[in-house]
Design an enzyme around this catalytic site. Sequence first.
Site, PDB file in Angstrom:
ATOM      1  N   LYS A  81      -4.035  -1.195  -7.682  1.00 48.27           N
ATOM      2  CA  LYS A  81      -2.787  -0.824  -7.022  1.00 48.27           C
ATOM      3  C   LYS A  81      -1.626  -1.670  -7.559  1.00 48.27           C
ATOM      4  O   LYS A  81      -1.793  -2.854  -7.860  1.00 48.27           O
ATOM      5  CB  LYS A  81      -2.938  -1.031  -5.509  1.00 48.27           C
ATOM      6  CG  LYS A  81      -1.734  -0.616  -4.681  1.00 48.27           C
ATOM      7  CD  LYS A  81      -2.008  -0.873  -3.206  1.00 48.27           C
ATOM      8  CE  LYS A  81      -0.803  -0.557  -2.338  1.00 48.27           C
ATOM      9  NZ  LYS A  81      -1.051  -0.863  -0.913  1.00 48.27           N
ATOM     10  N   SER A 156      -0.113   2.775   2.183  1.00 51.78           N
ATOM     11  CA  SER A 156       0.613   2.690   0.932  1.00 51.78           C
ATOM     12  C   SER A 156      -0.288   2.712  -0.303  1.00 51.78           C
ATOM     13  O   SER A 156       0.191   2.753  -1.426  1.00 51.78           O
ATOM     14  CB  SER A 156       1.442   1.399   0.906  1.00 51.78           C
ATOM     15  OG  SER A 156       0.604   0.254   0.982  1.00 51.78           O
ATOM     16  N   SER A 180      -2.735   0.472   5.430  1.00 52.00           N
ATOM     17  CA  SER A 180      -2.503   1.018   4.092  1.00 52.00           C
ATOM     18  C   SER A 180      -3.752   1.298   3.273  1.00 52.00           C
ATOM     19  O   SER A 180      -3.672   1.933   2.227  1.00 52.00           O
ATOM     20  CB  SER A 180      -1.579   0.077   3.297  1.00 52.00           C
ATOM     21  OG  SER A 180      -0.268   0.173   3.789  1.00 52.00           O
TER      22      SER A 180
END
Length: 463
Positions: A81, A156, A180
Site C-alpha cells: 500500500k 483506505s 481501513s
Amino acid sequence: MAVELNSLSAVDLVRAYRARSLSPVEVIEASLTRLGTVDTALNAFCLVDEAAGRRMASESEARWRRGEPLGPLDGVPVAVKDTNHVTGWPMRFGSRTMPDTPSQFDTPGVARLREAGAVFFCKTTTPEYGWKGITHGPLTGITRNPWNPAKTPGGSSGGAAVAVATGVAPLATGGDGGGSIRIPASFTGLFGLKATFGLVPNFAHSLGTLGVFGGLTRTVADSALMLTVIGRPDGRDAFAVPFRDVDYADGLDRGVEGLRIAYARDLGFPDVDGEVAAAVAAGVGALSRAGAAVSAVSLDLSGLRRVMGVIWRSGYAGALRHLTGSQLQMLEPELLELVVQAGRISAADLQWAQDECRALSNRMQAFHGEHDLLVTPTMPITAFDAGIDTPDRQAFPEWFDWTPFTWPFNLSRQPAASVPCGFTTAGLPVGLQLVGPAFREDLVLRASRVVERDLPQKTLAWG
C-alpha cells in the site's frame, strides 16, 4: 497455467516451492500479467516495478534451489500500500503534496516481509493520506470493486484489496486506523485482520493508538502466516509490546467448541441492511454449529461517534501540520475541511476523547471477562457507487457514519477481523466481524477459520 497460479494462496505457493513443483519466477510473471489487465479496468496500482519483481523472484528461485529460503514467505508476491515506505520507491500517501522521491528505508512491516523473502513489485492506491474509508482521490483517481466496477472497493486499503481479490498477489499490506483493512475486506470478499495495537511494530502517527499495520488475504491461514512475520520486533517502534514468539498458524483449526461468543447485531447503530444481517446471522450459525455458546447481547457504542470525530480530526491536523499554505490548497477539499474543523477542537476536548478511549478499553476488558469473542457485521451496508464519500448524506453524513462497527475497536485497541460470510442478491460480498480481547488474535483467527470452512465463498473470475 497463469490462471491457476493467480488463484494459489501464499501457503500453497510456499508448499509448491519447497516441493520444487513451482518457481517464484513463474509466479511473478503470472502476477505481472494479471496486474496489467486488472489495472486497466479497476485502477488499483500507483507504481509497478517489473524489474524489481523479476529480480527478487529470481533471487528467491536460486535460494529455493539451494534449499536456503530466507523465511516463510520466500518468493511470495506482496502488493504494498502507498502508505508504506519501500526502499527505492517513492511513498506518496496518495497525495500530490508528497514528492516523487525514493524512500531510503522500509516501513517496519515491509522490512519484516523483505526479511522473510517476499517479492515486491507494485504499490497500491489509497485515498489521500488514507483519511477515509473509500479509495479515490486527486492523485490516482477512482479505484473500483472487482465484483462490480461501478462500486467502490472501500478503503483506505482499497487498491490492496483489489490486488488480492483479483489474484494479482495473495498478500497485500494495509493499514487500519478506523477500519481501513476491514472495510475493503468486507466490500471485496476478503479476510482482513487488525491486530491489537502494539503487536505489530510500526512508525508513530498522529492518530496515536488507532493505526495498525496489517494486511489483506484470501484465506485465514495466509493472514496467520503474515501476522507471524510482521509481528517480529523492530527497534524503531518504542511503543511496540515485548516480542511474543508466536506462530499464529498453530491451533488454527482447533475450532470454537466451548467458547463464549456474544452476538451484537447493531452496536446501537440501527441502520443494518437486511441482506447484510441475514448473511451475518448465517456466520453466527456456523459458530454455533461448531460448538460455541452464542448469546445475543445489547452493546451500545453509538455514543463514541463524537470521540472518533475529535480524535480523527485532531490526528489529521497533526499529521498535516508540516504542509505549507500552497500545499494545503492542493489537498482534496474534504480533507482540507477536516483540518480546518480541527482548529475548533480545544485541548480539553482532545483530552476528553482520549479519556473516553481508555474508558472504552476498560469496558471492553470487562466485557471479555464474560465473552471470549464478540461478533458484529463488519459493515452495515455493501459496496456503494465508486467515486463518492457516502451513499446517503442524510443517513451517513461522514464516512464514520457508514462504518460504525469498525472504528470503535481502533479506539479500544482490540484485535478485530472481517471474514466473508456471504453475498447479497446483487452479488456483492458481506463481511462478518470478529472482535477479541487484547492480544488474543489466536481466538479471532480460530473463529474466522470456522466461518471460512462452513461458508465456502464464490470465486471471483478475473482475466
